[in-house]
Design an enzyme around this catalytic site. Structure first.
Site, mmCIF file in Angstrom:
data_model
loop_
_atom_site.group_PDB
_atom_site.id
_atom_site.type_symbol
_atom_site.label_atom_id
_atom_site.label_comp_id
_atom_site.label_asym_id
_atom_site.label_seq_id
_atom_site.Cartn_x
_atom_site.Cartn_y
_atom_site.Cartn_z
ATOM 1 N N CYS A 62 -34.766 -1.083 83.633
ATOM 2 C CA CYS A 62 -35.771 -0.828 84.671
ATOM 3 C C CYS A 62 -35.841 0.660 84.993
ATOM 4 O O CYS A 62 -34.817 1.280 85.305
ATOM 5 C CB CYS A 62 -35.440 -1.616 85.930
ATOM 6 S SG CYS A 62 -36.686 -1.428 87.230
ATOM 7 N N CYS A 68 -34.136 2.563 93.414
ATOM 8 C CA CYS A 68 -34.472 1.326 94.134
ATOM 9 C C CYS A 68 -33.204 0.622 94.595
ATOM 10 O O CYS A 68 -32.211 0.552 93.867
ATOM 11 C CB CYS A 68 -35.299 0.418 93.228
ATOM 12 S SG CYS A 68 -35.657 -1.200 93.953
ATOM 13 N N CYS A 71 -31.712 -3.796 93.011
ATOM 14 C CA CYS A 71 -30.680 -4.198 92.053
ATOM 15 C C CYS A 71 -29.503 -3.231 92.133
ATOM 16 O O CYS A 71 -29.689 -2.024 92.305
ATOM 17 C CB CYS A 71 -31.235 -4.220 90.635
ATOM 18 S SG CYS A 71 -32.512 -5.483 90.372
ATOM 19 N N CYS A 141 -41.248 -3.005 88.317
ATOM 20 C CA CYS A 141 -40.031 -3.759 88.639
ATOM 21 C C CYS A 141 -39.803 -4.858 87.602
ATOM 22 O O CYS A 141 -40.689 -5.663 87.320
ATOM 23 C CB CYS A 141 -40.156 -4.371 90.030
ATOM 24 S SG CYS A 141 -38.793 -5.448 90.485
ATOM 25 N N GLN A 287 -37.733 -20.030 98.277
ATOM 26 C CA GLN A 287 -36.787 -19.396 97.368
ATOM 27 C C GLN A 287 -37.522 -18.418 96.457
ATOM 28 O O GLN A 287 -38.580 -18.740 95.912
ATOM 29 C CB GLN A 287 -36.070 -20.450 96.519
ATOM 30 C CG GLN A 287 -35.090 -21.304 97.289
ATOM 31 C CD GLN A 287 -33.814 -20.552 97.656
ATOM 32 O OE1 GLN A 287 -33.583 -19.423 97.223
ATOM 33 N NE2 GLN A 287 -32.986 -21.168 98.478
ATOM 34 N N GLU A 337 -34.190 -28.915 111.423
ATOM 35 C CA GLU A 337 -34.566 -27.507 111.243
ATOM 36 C C GLU A 337 -34.906 -26.875 112.589
ATOM 37 O O GLU A 337 -35.633 -27.470 113.406
ATOM 38 C CB GLU A 337 -35.762 -27.397 110.296
ATOM 39 C CG GLU A 337 -36.388 -26.034 110.176
ATOM 40 C CD GLU A 337 -35.405 -24.928 109.768
ATOM 41 O OE1 GLU A 337 -35.540 -23.803 110.258
ATOM 42 O OE2 GLU A 337 -34.500 -25.225 108.958
ATOM 43 N N ASP A 385 -27.435 -26.224 103.949
ATOM 44 C CA ASP A 385 -27.923 -25.026 103.246
ATOM 45 C C ASP A 385 -28.076 -23.916 104.286
ATOM 46 O O ASP A 385 -29.190 -23.526 104.637
ATOM 47 C CB ASP A 385 -29.254 -25.338 102.557
ATOM 48 C CG ASP A 385 -29.770 -24.181 101.717
ATOM 49 O OD1 ASP A 385 -29.001 -23.208 101.510
ATOM 50 O OD2 ASP A 385 -30.927 -24.236 101.271
ATOM 51 N N CYS A 459 -25.643 -19.152 99.821
ATOM 52 C CA CYS A 459 -26.136 -17.896 99.259
ATOM 53 C C CYS A 459 -25.217 -16.738 99.650
ATOM 54 O O CYS A 459 -25.469 -15.594 99.272
ATOM 55 C CB CYS A 459 -27.561 -17.614 99.721
ATOM 56 S SG CYS A 459 -27.738 -17.458 101.518
#
Length: 517
Positions: A62, A68, A71, A141, A287, A337, A385, A459
């Site tokens: 990239c 950036c 990443c 990107c 997601q 939720e 989650d 996550c």
């Protein structure tokens, strides 16, 4: 309620690479290697390293990597450094067959929120440089779905041609603050193999005004019409799904305001994951890696028994719970939720469930950390989650003390079958704001189950480790299975699917020796 049957879902291939398992050097090179060859269509692999090859095979390639912040790792995208820690952790806690799906390594991101700064003649559309509020332009990107990059370029042209003023953060002036790009790859008119690369982009413009009656509303409409004329269905390249606007004037770092308006194109945004069609509003959480999420859901479904009762906590729009209702023929599914905006997406998704679904399905606008026992009782399987910070303390405590809860539930049932009048205000509000479809819930005068299986989707690796150790230390649960997924290639973040079963870990019986006569 009328439901209609859907055709069989497409099955997406997994992606992986074979490269050196050595850690890339900490210092970033000044020059980048040439563009990579066409992406390999390969299968998933266990976390153990395969035949060593050059780390360039799975390199990012990239041009924005130096500046950036998106990443953090340029090489070995298929095998983040954190994977070694995960493998060791699960082995120490009784899971020797931990697996890792590398999924798609380039062009995987189907949702992106990008800041718009600079000037109308030279707009910068991208992410903040690490530790600053200086925006780095990222037109090429490698993580973005290719059509996100194409839509960003179209937006750049519109800003320049129409003299749209990017937001000036220090002064609070300008017109366009941010843009959200979301790609839908669900197009049944195309063969399944062609749907991903032909995804259409939903563009949300975050406009620096209170509403559509502001002095700059004419320029907003001009920009929306420019995008639609050059990227809509009648353009040479049909790129866009729809155009929305969000109005935001706050001086804090919150991207979106509370006011949304649909401008052009289709109002409803659909994606197909986990065997069902899912509705997502631009304000809904979705997601970023659609393909990897689909892989995770299909893996998760294998750990839920047919006809089970499921509690889906931190449910969002209920994607996990509804996919289980459709694929595992669950007896009941209740989705909890805290964000009330998810209710509309849940209701639309319900409308597209297969006609064969015969579950008692409810969605509750409630905080699962408040009176967590209320949501756990009556479920065979609980799915959590949570956000990156992990489980709320009260919910973790409830799961650690699940055995005492079980004794109380059955003791209460044996002592009295009478139904007590509910008086707790937060419980009453949750019931008032709930959505219920399908069969009637089971009668109140039968014994209520408590979860025997806990499925934890994480996550946040560090918070998961702490939660996991807390659950195991209570002896109420043991780890049964664990899987990792490469949701964010190029970063040190992996998604975890962990399956806990009730009780302490049972020792596996050894092989019996044959008796000789």
């Amino acid at each position: 309620m009328t439901l209609r049957l859907l055709s069989a879902p497409p099955s997406f291939p997994l992606f992986t690479c074979h490269a050196s398992s050595t850690t890339a050097a900490a210092a970033r090179p000044l020059s980048l290697p040439p563009p990579p060859p066409p992406l390999p269509q390969l299968s998933s692999s266990p976390p153990t390293s395969s035949t060593p090859q050059s780390p360039l095979t799975c390199a990012l390639h990239c041009p924005h990597f130096q500046s950036c912040s998106g990443c953090t790792h340029e090489f070995n995208l298929h095998r983040p450094d954190i994977l070694e820690d995960a493998t060791d952790f699960f082995r120490k806690h009784g899971v020797s067959d931990f697996t890792f799906d590398t999924c798609k390594l380039w062009g995987w991101r189907c949702r992106a929120k990008l800041a718009v700064r600079g000037s109308s003649s030279d707009p910068l559309i991208g992410l903040y440089e690490e530790g600053t509020h200086n925006v780095v332009d990222i037109p090429q990107c490698k993580a973005h779905h290719p059509n996100i990059n194409a839509a960003v370029e179209l937006l750049r042209q519109g800003i320049a041609e129409l003299d749209i003023e990017p937001y000036v953060e220090d002064e609070g002036t300008g017109e366009l603050r941010y843009v959200q790009m979301a790609v839908t790859t669900h197009n049944t008119s195309l063969p399944a193999a062609e749907r991903y690369m032909n995804g259409k982009v939903q563009v949300t413009l975050v406009w620096n005004s209170r509403n559509e009656n502001s002095p700059s509303s004419d320029k907003l409409n001009e920009l929306a019409n420019f995008l639609w004329k050059n990227g809509g269905p009648k353009s040479k390249l049909h790129l866009l799904h729809s155009v929305w606007v969000n109005f935001q004037t706050s001086t804090n770092n919150i991207i979106f305001g509370n006011r949304w308006r649909h401008l052009l194109g289709e109002r409803d945004f659909w994606e197909h994951v986990g065997g069902i069609d899912v509705s997502l509003a631009p304000s809904s959480f979705g997601q970023a890696n659609t393909r990897a999420f689909d892989v995770l859901l299909r893996k998760l479904q294998k750990y839920v028994p047919h006809r089970a009762s499921v509690a889906d906590l931190y449910a969002g729009a209920g994607v996990i719970g509804l996919s289980l209702a459709a694929t595992r023929k669950c007896r009941s599914v209740k989705c909890i939720e805290i964000n009330k905006e998810s209710k509309a997406s849940f209701e639309k998704t319900i409308g597209r469930l297969p006609a064969t679904v015969d579950s008692s399905i409810t969605w509750h606008h409630a905080d699962a950390s408040r009176e967590p026992f209320l949501w756990l009782v009556g479920s065979d399987v609980v799915v959590v989650d949570p956000p990156r910070k992990g489980l709320d303390v009260s919910l973790k405590d409830a799961l650690q003390n699940i055995s005492s809860m079980e004794r109380k539930v059955f003791s209460s049932f044996e002592s009295s079958n009478s139904v007590k009048e509910e008086k707790r205000p937060w419980v009453l509000r949750a019931k008032e704001d709930s959505v219920q479809v399908g069969r009637k819930p089971p009668p109140e005068n039968i014994p209520q189950s408590v979860p025997q299986t806990l499925i934890y989707i994480s996550c946040g690796w560090e918070s998961f480790k702490e939660d996991c150790k807390s659950l195991l230390s209570s002896k109420a649960w043991h780890l049964d299975k664990a899987h990792g997924f490469n949701f964010f290639p190029g970063t040190q973040s992996i998604e975890i699917l962990a399956v806990f079963k009730r009780g302490p870990q049972k020792k596996k019986p050894g092989k019996k020796k044959k008796k000789h006569l």
